[in-house]
Design an enzyme around this catalytic site. Sequence first.
Site, short mmCIF file in Angstrom:
data_model
loop_
_atom_site.label_atom_id
_atom_site.label_comp_id
_atom_site.label_asym_id
_atom_site.label_seq_id
_atom_site.Cartn_x
_atom_site.Cartn_y
_atom_site.Cartn_z
N ILE A 159 13.05 9.35 -2.20
CA ILE A 159 12.09 9.86 -1.20
C ILE A 159 12.77 9.92 0.17
O ILE A 159 12.58 10.88 0.93
CB ILE A 159 10.81 9.01 -1.15
CG1 ILE A 159 10.17 8.90 -2.54
CG2 ILE A 159 9.81 9.61 -0.17
CD1 ILE A 159 8.95 7.98 -2.61
N ALA A 235 6.22 2.95 3.27
CA ALA A 235 6.71 2.15 2.14
C ALA A 235 5.60 1.27 1.58
O ALA A 235 4.79 1.71 0.75
CB ALA A 235 7.90 1.34 2.60
N ARG A 236 5.55 0.05 2.05
CA ARG A 236 4.50 -0.91 1.73
C ARG A 236 4.19 -1.67 2.99
O ARG A 236 5.10 -1.94 3.79
CB ARG A 236 4.99 -1.90 0.65
CG ARG A 236 4.94 -1.36 -0.77
CD ARG A 236 3.52 -1.15 -1.26
NE ARG A 236 3.47 -0.69 -2.63
CZ ARG A 236 3.36 0.59 -3.00
NH1 ARG A 236 3.29 1.55 -2.10
NH2 ARG A 236 3.31 0.91 -4.28
N GLU A 265 -4.61 -3.89 2.07
CA GLU A 265 -5.32 -2.63 1.81
C GLU A 265 -6.41 -2.89 0.77
O GLU A 265 -6.18 -3.66 -0.15
CB GLU A 265 -4.35 -1.58 1.25
CG GLU A 265 -3.32 -1.14 2.24
CD GLU A 265 -2.33 -0.16 1.62
OE1 GLU A 265 -2.64 0.45 0.57
OE2 GLU A 265 -1.25 0.00 2.19
N HIS A 283 -3.24 5.33 3.25
CA HIS A 283 -2.32 5.35 2.10
C HIS A 283 -2.46 6.66 1.31
O HIS A 283 -2.82 6.66 0.13
CB HIS A 283 -2.56 4.14 1.18
CG HIS A 283 -1.40 3.84 0.26
ND1 HIS A 283 -1.07 2.58 -0.15
CD2 HIS A 283 -0.49 4.66 -0.33
CE1 HIS A 283 -0.02 2.63 -0.97
NE2 HIS A 283 0.34 3.89 -1.10
C1 8YV Z 1 -0.10 5.42 -4.80
C2 8YV Z 1 2.18 4.57 -4.10
O1 8YV Z 1 -0.99 5.31 -3.70
O2 8YV Z 1 3.66 5.56 -5.61
C3 8YV Z 1 3.37 4.57 -4.98
O3 8YV Z 1 4.06 3.55 -5.01
O4 8YV Z 1 1.98 3.72 -3.30
C4 8YV Z 1 1.21 5.65 -4.16
O5 8YV Z 1 1.76 6.85 -4.46
C5 8YV Z 1 -0.41 4.27 -5.64
O6 8YV Z 1 0.58 3.99 -6.53
C6 8YV Z 1 -1.74 4.47 -6.35
O7 8YV Z 1 -2.04 3.36 -7.08
#
Ligand code: 8YV
Length: 324
Positions: A159, A235-236, A265, A283
Amino acid sequence: MSKPALLSTGPMMPLMVTRMEDAFEVHWLNEIKDRDAFLDTVGPRIEAICTGAHTAVRTDVAMLSRLPALKVIGNYGVGYDSIDVPEAKKRGVIITNTPDVLNEEVADTAVGLLLMTVRELSRAEVWMRNGQWAATAADYPYTPSLRDRSVGLVGYGRIGKAIGRRLEAFGVPISYFGRKAQADVPLPFYDDLVAMAEDVDTLIAILPGGPATQNLINAQVLEALGPQGVLINMARGTVVDEPALKTALRSGKILAAGLDVFWNEPRIDPDLLTIPNLTVLPHVGSGSIYTRSKMGNLTVDNLIAYKERKPPMTPVPETPFKGW
Ligand code: 8YV
């Protein structure tokens, strides 16, 4: 043929529900009142889990130890930091995720959030909707710019590279931070995040969450980024020290930030929403119908591969497929 039992840790998109219920006996954790009793009675039969960051459920030791027959976890998303990977690995459970299908969408959103933050696009829209354009007949105050900025990508995986390609078209120079320099990447590389933050004025975080990156972007990094600094987090939430970020935004230690991800979240710290130089998104990085359909189908393809005793499409590197 009887259907194997699958536990979904939360609601999933309709196309996934249809396909999962077709192939599995699905149990929805979010609909179960007494989870303890469920794990006692049905837990021993669960062979598959479907999970995702949006369910806010951790597949940790406490959960895994109640599921002795578990063979596969289908993670709806590329990031699988809600799963205790070493524990799953120890138990011979294959984890699958959804790499690649979301790269371009998340990169689009990252650049959108960057522009929203630097050019104050959401604040300008609110200003106009509140009638201030008509009332003042003035220009919206001039904003900072992407021109003359240089971006440091905190993480330069799939990404990160898709974001980098877009920034190249914008004429914005980029550097990257990681554990080690990547072969054939001609960009400036840093293994010291403070040093990169000193040399650039914009950071975009796009690296995995989890214990290894917790609070990586801390007060020291923000201080190094400086008063013109902009932080974007795709990211997170865990990779940014949120209290330190609030202080840096309020004291002018950095100029602005744009967050798509947060601690806790979806019940984020409400104080964040009072900070004017912070742009927030709920998100939505990969959240288009197009991309979420691809992610949803890939998640279920991986789960069905287990049912049919075929190799999974996208096991994560820590749990390579060696047979079911
Ligand atoms: C989604 C994400 O919101 O791909 C990821 O790691 O954070 C997101 O694309 C998430 O996985 C939905 O549960």
